[in-house]
Design an enzyme around this catalytic site. Structure first.
Site, PDB file in Angstrom:
ATOM      1  N   HIS A 103      36.882  41.617  43.883  1.00  0.00           N
ATOM      2  CA  HIS A 103      36.085  41.941  42.688  1.00  0.00           C
ATOM      3  C   HIS A 103      36.815  41.512  41.402  1.00  0.00           C
ATOM      4  O   HIS A 103      36.302  40.719  40.618  1.00  0.00           O
ATOM      5  CB  HIS A 103      35.835  43.453  42.609  1.00  0.00           C
ATOM      6  CG  HIS A 103      35.072  44.037  43.752  1.00  0.00           C
ATOM      7  ND1 HIS A 103      33.750  43.748  44.035  1.00  0.00           N
ATOM      8  CD2 HIS A 103      35.442  44.934  44.693  1.00  0.00           C
ATOM      9  CE1 HIS A 103      33.338  44.435  45.079  1.00  0.00           C
ATOM     10  NE2 HIS A 103      34.337  45.168  45.510  1.00  0.00           N
TER      11      HIS A 103
HETATM   12  O1  RIB Z   1      33.219  47.980  41.919  1.00  0.00           O
HETATM   13  C1  RIB Z   1      34.455  47.304  41.969  1.00  0.00           C
HETATM   14  C2  RIB Z   1      35.283  47.638  40.787  1.00  0.00           C
HETATM   15  O2  RIB Z   1      35.577  49.037  40.769  1.00  0.00           O
HETATM   16  C3  RIB Z   1      36.659  46.957  40.820  1.00  0.00           C
HETATM   17  O3  RIB Z   1      37.109  46.789  39.509  1.00  0.00           O
HETATM   18  C4  RIB Z   1      37.514  47.959  41.535  1.00  0.00           C
HETATM   19  O4  RIB Z   1      38.894  47.826  41.224  1.00  0.00           O
HETATM   20  C5  RIB Z   1      36.978  49.243  40.961  1.00  0.00           C
HETATM   21  O5  RIB Z   1      37.608  49.448  39.687  1.00  0.00           O
END
Ligand code: RIB
Ligand code: CA
Length: 324
Positions: A249
């Site tokens: 992500h």
């Molecule tokens: O949904 C994914 C996000 O939420 C990423 O940034 C992960 O690290 C959490 O913060």
């Protein structure tokens, strides 16, 4: 080589945050001016201890400023995600014999994160890009505290939201926007250039087998060995992904700055739902029915050349230990 892009990274480390930080620090295209922490994946004290720990391992001697930010969302109680990242936020690696983490101490925390963001944006001769990898609480607070200064920012690159990919907390809401929807909506309404990297693309980017950790663990350099052990643990413990897949992500948000040509962008004025119902944290294009002034459209990554993006992210991470 064109001049490097000055960035401030706001983060809630977090396994994928750690990989995003490693990617940014290993990229000559970026000049990391400061790292600021926000409560999200883990509580603020743990996230700040992790950020100081990560900077000591990944950027020894670079003197990168560290600021500690908001301990809870603008107007809600904190929701964390230890079930996704482990109780220490880093897949348990901080308890590993070779990688023990001391608790955060005064040497770790330079200043208030919101002041650090404002100062870096206001004082830099070149416009600074804020890369936001956690809930947008600190960024929204900076916009509230000094909007004139924040207008000097080159833009805000955000990992968060979901346009058509469903949520990872509720059917509509992605974690960062779910935790602090008011902050996310304020950023979308800020008028600054915003680039959003939502689940629509981050769900396409994963480390899916042992190849990457094996390559990293076979290298002598401590940074490589650390990243290899972190990825190995995250995948083995089923953290941050599905079925042993480690979803990238936060590295994806950094990748939109490094390799924008890999991403398909759409322009949307965005709204993030509030309240406590099924619209909490849901990101959607603003409509004429929405109250308030017209919003500046954000750029939203709706697709990605996934194989190329994963390959480039991985190759950059594998090379972190290279000299130079
Ligand atoms: O949904 C994914 C996000 O939420 C990423 O940034 C992960 O690290 C959490 O913060
Ligand atoms: Ca994060």
């Amino acid at each position: 080589m064109p001049a490097s892009i000055p960035v401030v990274i706001d983060t809630d480390p977090g396994v994928d945050d750690a990989l995003a930080l490693a990617l940014a620090l290993a990229s000559p295209e970026l000049s990391v001016r400061a790292v600021t922490t926000v409560a999200g994946n883990v509580d603020l004290a743990t996230g700040t201890a992790n950020a100081g720990y990560l900077l000591r391992i990944l950027a020894p001697g670079r003197g990168i400023r560290l600021g500690q930010g908001c301990a809870k969302p603008l107007a809600r109680d904190l929701v964390t995600a230890e079930e996704v990242h482990g109780s220490d936020g880093l897949a348990g690696i901080t308890g590993h014999e070779g990688w023990r983490r001391r608790s955060a101490d005064s040497t770790d925390i330079a200043a208030d994160a919101v002041d650090v963001i404002i100062e870096e944006v206001a004082q830099s001769p070149e416009p600074v890009t804020v890369i936001a990898l956690g809930p947008l609480t600190n960024v929204a607070a900076a916009l509230q505290r000094d909007p004139a200064a924040m207008r000097r920012a080159a833009g805000i690159v955000v990992m968060g939201g979901s346009l058509h990919a469903g949520g990872n907390v509720t059917p509509r809401a992605e974690f960062n926007f779910y935790v602090d929807p008011e902050a996310a909506d304020a950023v979308m309404a800020s008028g600054l250039p915003v680039v959003v990297t939502p689940l629509d693309v981050t769900h396409q980017l994963a480390v899916s087998d042992e190849t990457v950790e094996s390559r990293l663990l076979s290298r002598p350099e401590p940074r490589s060995a650390f990243l290899g052990e972190l990825i190995r643990r995250a995948r083995a413990e089923q953290f941050t992904g599905r079925g042993g897949k480690l979803l990238l992500h936060d590295p994806a948000a950094v990748a939109t700055l490094l390799w924008p040509e890999l991403f398909t962008m759409q322009s949307h004025a965005l709204t993030v739902g509030g309240g406590d119902g099924d619209q909490r944290g849901a990101m959607r294009p603003t409509t004429d029915n929405d109250a308030g002034p017209e919003r500046t459209p954000s750029q939203v990554a709706v697709d990605v050349a996934a194989d190329s993006a994963v390959k480039r992210i991985v190759e950059r991470l594998v090379a972190v230990g290279d000299p130079g």
